[in-house]
Design an enzyme around this catalytic site. Sequence first.
Site: not given
Length: 522
Positions: A86, A180, A178
């Site tokens: 990001c 994660e 993202h």
Amino acid sequence: MTPNIHHDKILILDFGAQYTQLIARRIREIGVYCEVWPWDHSPEEILSFGAKGIILSGGPESTTSPGAPAAPQHVFDSDLPIFGICYGMQTMAVHLGGATEAADKREFGHASVQVIYPDTLFSGLSDHPSEFRLDVWMSHGDHVSRVPPCFTITAATDRIPIAAMSREDKRWYGVQFHPEVTHTLQGQALLRRFVVDICGCQTLWTSANIIEDQIARVRERVGCDEVILGLSGGVDSSVVAALLHKAIGSQLTCVFVDTGMLRWGEGDQVMAMFAEHMGVNVVRINAASRYFDALQGVYDPEAKRKIIGNLFIQIFEEEASKRKQAKWLAQGTIYPDVIESAGSKTGKAHVIKSHHNVGGLPEQMTLGMVEPLRELFKDEVRRLGVALGLPHAMVYRHPFPGPGLGVRILGEVKPEYAELLAKADSIFIDELHQADLYDKVSQAFAVFLPVKSVGVVGDARAYEWVIALRAVETVDFMTAHWAPLPYDFLSTVSNRIINELRGVSRVVYDISGKPPATIEWE
């Protein structure tokens, strides 16, 4: 022989994203050690850390704003693989000669990414194989509008033409989404691809190896000295007690300090589990009157935290002075405490609350520190506890603040407030267990409000205290939603508290999320 579990490691440079710690947890789940440092950490320490790869996290800033955090040049001079996520991708692009711009519309939520060029990062990964598309999670306002020289555009969405980029010869990669978060379905596979395949890390970070490593470190550090540990019955101190007992046996003395601000019946539970069941040497100290005297007239939450922390250390030093071999104080400090207390040199990181295990320690403390959980996240601590043989109910207990009920009693702390609150909290937790709701919420507790409310008890007017109930659902405790507990359940809890506790006439339920509210009231 114990493997070197820190040999292969990843460094995450934090640009202030709410998900940064989640990146670290995902990498740890893969089985690789990693640390989170502020993005402006000293170049010498970054380069000497010995990482096998660097991740640039997301962040709330805009690369188009003056003074925005920038990817440091020494990172790109290191010849290490780099993965920008990001904002990390955006600052990488700008620093290396690309460009970013503000999007027409901010993009938050689910998105579909089309893989244009299956580089090493994306090769073989897809949620829709026939289309080579990935379902991902976006959270950005700016985006890369021009890639740097020698970079290849590797993915795009319907809204942004550059959703990922790479320079394979340098092993530099960037994604706008993202990986994660769980909403990015192939996120863990992408992180594994970078950490294991591209960086070449071995997966040595396991509970069994961590236990072996810490046992060896503790034995080397303390030698034949005695270690004392503050045992509260919470997850962290319980796991520390089990780990140290396994490492040094009778050299460990656990000191249970009854502050008068613990959960109802906690003292007896702690003694039963550790002293009677596990055979740990536990000394019980009744210090409630000292705590209440020290907190008299104190209303500020931070002041209360500091007083409780300082008195905690003072009591431990007094106990240590009785034990000539006691040279070490063990604490249940965990990695998020360390990260959040570190801060950024630029001042862009803000301290919301000081941590009981980190922020309140006096400089003159004479005991050495032993913090065997200092490198671990809470989920890792729980897994370690299970591996050490602790009961599931203890290991998966809801979080409890270091200062105890002292920060769940708003304003001044008094003994009668603490007794009322402990009983109310016990009723709430008991009913959650009875309704099979305890494990369905992430944290639940009661709060004492220092205001009185008019009620009717029997046929008489009553003017009595208010108890607030708080229950939240969260994955990482960085953001949280209030738990929509059933109305009939809340009614049962309210009736029990009001009927069983003299002095309470009203019970309210907190429906605030985080943000804007914090999970704890103070």
